[in-house]
Design an enzyme around this catalytic site. Structure first.
Site, mmCIF file in Angstrom:
data_model
loop_
_atom_site.group_PDB
_atom_site.id
_atom_site.type_symbol
_atom_site.label_atom_id
_atom_site.label_comp_id
_atom_site.label_asym_id
_atom_site.label_seq_id
_atom_site.Cartn_x
_atom_site.Cartn_y
_atom_site.Cartn_z
ATOM 1 N N ASP A 114 54.953 41.566 45.859
ATOM 2 C CA ASP A 114 55.632 42.103 44.797
ATOM 3 C C ASP A 114 54.678 42.889 43.922
ATOM 4 O O ASP A 114 53.799 42.278 43.350
ATOM 5 C CB ASP A 114 56.417 41.083 43.966
ATOM 6 N N CYS A 142 61.653 45.011 31.037
ATOM 7 C CA CYS A 142 61.045 46.032 31.801
ATOM 8 C C CYS A 142 61.200 47.276 30.960
ATOM 9 O O CYS A 142 61.941 47.810 30.152
ATOM 10 C CB CYS A 142 61.817 46.313 32.986
ATOM 11 N N ASP A 187 67.440 43.815 42.838
ATOM 12 C CA ASP A 187 66.333 43.344 41.815
ATOM 13 C C ASP A 187 66.411 43.608 40.475
ATOM 14 O O ASP A 187 65.969 44.834 40.255
ATOM 15 C CB ASP A 187 64.885 42.909 42.321
ATOM 16 N N GLY A 188 67.143 43.131 39.631
ATOM 17 C CA GLY A 188 67.087 43.537 38.101
ATOM 18 C C GLY A 188 68.309 44.121 37.349
ATOM 19 O O GLY A 188 68.848 44.917 38.202
ATOM 20 N N SER A 241 66.442 37.697 33.574
ATOM 21 C CA SER A 241 66.807 37.664 32.105
ATOM 22 C C SER A 241 68.033 36.736 32.043
ATOM 23 O O SER A 241 68.328 36.032 31.043
ATOM 24 C CB SER A 241 67.287 39.060 31.338
ATOM 25 N N ARG A 270 59.475 37.098 29.101
ATOM 26 C CA ARG A 270 58.564 38.368 29.050
ATOM 27 C C ARG A 270 58.485 38.965 30.467
ATOM 28 O O ARG A 270 58.641 38.502 31.709
ATOM 29 C CB ARG A 270 57.192 38.047 28.639
ATOM 30 N N ALA A 302 54.662 42.730 33.518
ATOM 31 C CA ALA A 302 53.705 43.692 32.858
ATOM 32 C C ALA A 302 53.644 43.907 31.530
ATOM 33 O O ALA A 302 53.037 45.026 30.950
ATOM 34 C CB ALA A 302 54.171 45.032 33.831
HETATM 35 P P1 XMP Z 1 66.168 41.081 34.893
HETATM 36 O O1 XMP Z 1 67.005 42.214 34.758
HETATM 37 O O2 XMP Z 1 67.026 40.202 35.778
HETATM 38 O O3 XMP Z 1 65.380 41.697 35.999
HETATM 39 O O4 XMP Z 1 65.455 40.452 33.973
HETATM 40 C C1 XMP Z 1 64.470 40.893 36.664
HETATM 41 C C2 XMP Z 1 63.248 41.667 37.180
HETATM 42 O O5 XMP Z 1 62.454 42.741 36.331
HETATM 43 C C3 XMP Z 1 61.320 43.213 36.972
HETATM 44 N N1 XMP Z 1 60.271 43.135 36.097
HETATM 45 C C4 XMP Z 1 59.589 43.820 35.459
HETATM 46 N N2 XMP Z 1 59.743 45.346 35.578
HETATM 47 N N3 XMP Z 1 58.083 45.686 34.046
HETATM 48 C C5 XMP Z 1 58.905 46.190 34.887
HETATM 49 O O6 XMP Z 1 58.822 47.469 34.911
HETATM 50 C C6 XMP Z 1 57.957 44.353 33.730
HETATM 51 O O7 XMP Z 1 57.116 43.864 32.983
HETATM 52 C C7 XMP Z 1 58.663 43.504 34.514
HETATM 53 N N4 XMP Z 1 58.940 42.130 34.557
HETATM 54 C C8 XMP Z 1 59.653 41.755 35.557
HETATM 55 C C9 XMP Z 1 61.113 42.343 38.076
HETATM 56 O O8 XMP Z 1 61.388 43.109 39.274
HETATM 57 C C10 XMP Z 1 62.236 41.208 38.173
HETATM 58 O O9 XMP Z 1 62.637 40.583 39.252
#
Ligand code: XMP
Length: 493
Positions: free
Chosen positions: A254, A311, A343-344, A367, A401, A404
């Site tokens: 990842d 993010c 993802d996300g 989240s 959090r 990154a």
């Molecule tokens: P959700 O929307 O479900 O997304 O909270 C989870 C995903 O967010 C990504 N992730 C990050 N992306 N900076 C980013 O650009 C970050 O600090 C960060 N932390 C997590 C990651 O793919 C996760 O599964």
């Protein structure tokens, strides 16, 4: 319809789905098949994956995800170079439940009761198999057998001997083990090889737990499945070796920019060293990015650049692809070669159905699980002014959090060695926020699954796969692009 053109520049809140003639009698997740693939060779019964984030997935979260039919990915966000904590989390998941305990803790018959007590204390196990020096089963010793007994007594004097035990020769199915336990009114069933050496141990407790979670994601030994995240540089090979040794069922390489030369090298190295391990890689958000990973032999692709709740990549770099477009791009490039993990960006349950239609085989959530009881981290009480009553009340919060974010990166670094100014200005691409603490993630998942089943009902399908096939065969039957006013009507409350 050219789906790719239709969704260009769009994400979840740009669409609604048109209701079709419903064909399922109920929206019961026990009755509607939601099974899907997490990766090429790993099927899950529910399409939910918890994100590898240090405020989301450690053992407690991964256990519930697997029990509920999904899977958790344990993050690698521990202090740099420190592999042991991640290994501990992975093995905690693998040791939670068993079908058959293939390596039960044992003791030799001429050992002392004090040795048995020490072993029970060290392993946390209350029943030991007792063996002779050739490893043949001689009896079982439980905590009750050694309570109030001189510590220098021999184990053989206290154990229930082999001739008084019900023992099965060879492997046995869970159903047959249950009926043997019922017939003989026993809670433990030792299994032996034809030469009487110990083959395993089955317990009523494990069998009851298995019944309680009929959709659970289990390996061939009945243990819960779990995946582990690794990076693409630094300690990633050693980390991979250790988490695999602890029983991880899949590796997830990842990194923020998965369509990259460092990723290419990491895939090559991991394949060279660990052969056919189930390997997932990401993140990418374009057709070329997805093809790049599949051509290099990964078993699933994780899609999403910048949609995540924690993010800030799009704000800070201006790169990314709206998540629906990214999913359609990845799906059109990859076809059915390997599964896609969406993802996300899923901020409401309806987004799960969309992500699964536009291209995902499963959804990864961060989240959406933030603040749940099973997330790592302490609860902190904060004073909050209630707008209606103008009273200040104490509300429990947890931290969520991005991986990154400044705080997450700072925790991973060895601050004594790192230059403080460099840390402050390392170029964070994530946020840290406080979210209200809430109940178990199990309830959150149950609610999501009910909503997903409702989507399947509205979608005129009888299972998740059926809905995906109908949508992909005929997307124009389903898609409504929203105007600004219809978006407000749909999603603003
Ligand atoms: P959700 O929307 O479900 O997304 O909270 C989870 C995903 O967010 C990504 N992730 C990050 N992306 N900076 C980013 O650009 C970050 O600090 C960060 N932390 C997590 C990651 O793919 C996760 O599964």
């Amino acid at each position: 319809m050219n789906l790719l053109e239709f969704v260009r520049g769009c994400t979840f809140d740009d669409f609604l789905l048109l209701p079709q003639l419903g064909i399922v009698p109920s929206r019961d997740p026990e009755a509607i098949d939601l099974s899907t693939r997490f990766s090429e060779h790993l099927t899950i019964r529910r399409p939910i994956v918890s994100a590898n984030m240090d405020t989301v997935t450690r053992a407690a979260m991964a256990v519930v995800l697997a029990e509920e039919g999904g899977i958790g990915v344990v993050d690698r966000g521990f202090r740099a170079g420190d592999i042991a904590p991640q290994v501990t989390e992975v093995s905690a998941v693998k040791r939670t439940q068993h079908g058959v305990i293939l390596d039960p803790h044992g003791i030799v018959e001429d050992a002392l009761v004090s040795d048995a007590l020490a072993l029970m204390k060290k392993t946390g196990v209350g029943t030991l198999t007792v063996v002779d020096h050739a490893g043949r089963l001689k009896g079982l010793l439980t905590e009750r057998d050694v309570r109030f007994v001189p510590r220098d007594a021999r184990v053989a004097e206290r154990m229930t001997p082999r001739q008084r035990l019900t023992v099965h020769v060879g492997p046995i199915s869970s159903a047959d083990a249950e009926s043997m336990m019922a017939t003989h009114k026993i809670k433990k069933l030792p299994l032996v090889n034809p030469d009487d050496t110990v083959l395993g141990l089955m317990t009523a407790r494990d069998l009851i737990t298995q019944r309680r979670h009929p959709f659970a994601t289990r390996d061939e030994r009945g243990r819960l499945r779990v995946a582990a995240a690794v990076g693409a540089t630094g300690d990633y090979l050693e980390r991979s070796a250790e988490v695999l040794r602890a029983g991880a069922d899949a590796l997830v390489i990842d990194i923020a920019h998965g369509h990259s030369r460092v990723m290419e090298r990491a895939i090559e190295q991991i394949r060279a060293r660990f052969g056919g391990v189930e390997l997932i890689a990401g993140n990418v958000a374009t057709a070329e990015g997805a093809t790049f990973l599949v051509d290099r032999g990964v078993n699933a692709v994780k899609v999403g650049i910048g949609p995540g709740g924690g993010c800030t990549t799009r704000l800070t770099t201006n790169f990314g692809v709206p998540q629906v477009e990214a999913l359609v791009q990845a799906r059109s490039a990859v076809g059915d070669r390997v599964p896609i993990i969406a993802d996300g960006g899923i901020r409401r349950d309806g987004g799960i159905a969309q992500a699964l239609l536009f291209g995902g085989e499963s959804v990864m959530l961060g989240s959406a699980f933030a603040g749940a009881q099973e997330t790592p981290g302490e609860i902190v009480m904060k004073s909050v002014l209630m707008p209606e009553s103008q009273k200040v009340v104490q509300v429990p919060f947890k931290v969520f959090r991005g991986m990154a974010s400044l705080a997450a990166v700072r925790d991973r670094l060895d601050l004594e060695e790192a230059d403080a100014h460099e840390v402050e200005a390392f170029g964070a691409e994530g946020l840290e926020v406080s979210v209200p603490a809430r109940g178990s993630v199990r309830t959150i998942i149950h609610d999501m699954l009910k909503h997903l089943c409702s989507s399947i009902s509205y979608g005129g399908a009888c299972s998740l796969k059926d809905m995906q096939e109908r949508f992909r065969a005929n997307p124009e039957r389903y898609l409504v692009k929203l105007s600004a006013a219809s978006r407000t009507e749909s999603f603003q409350r």
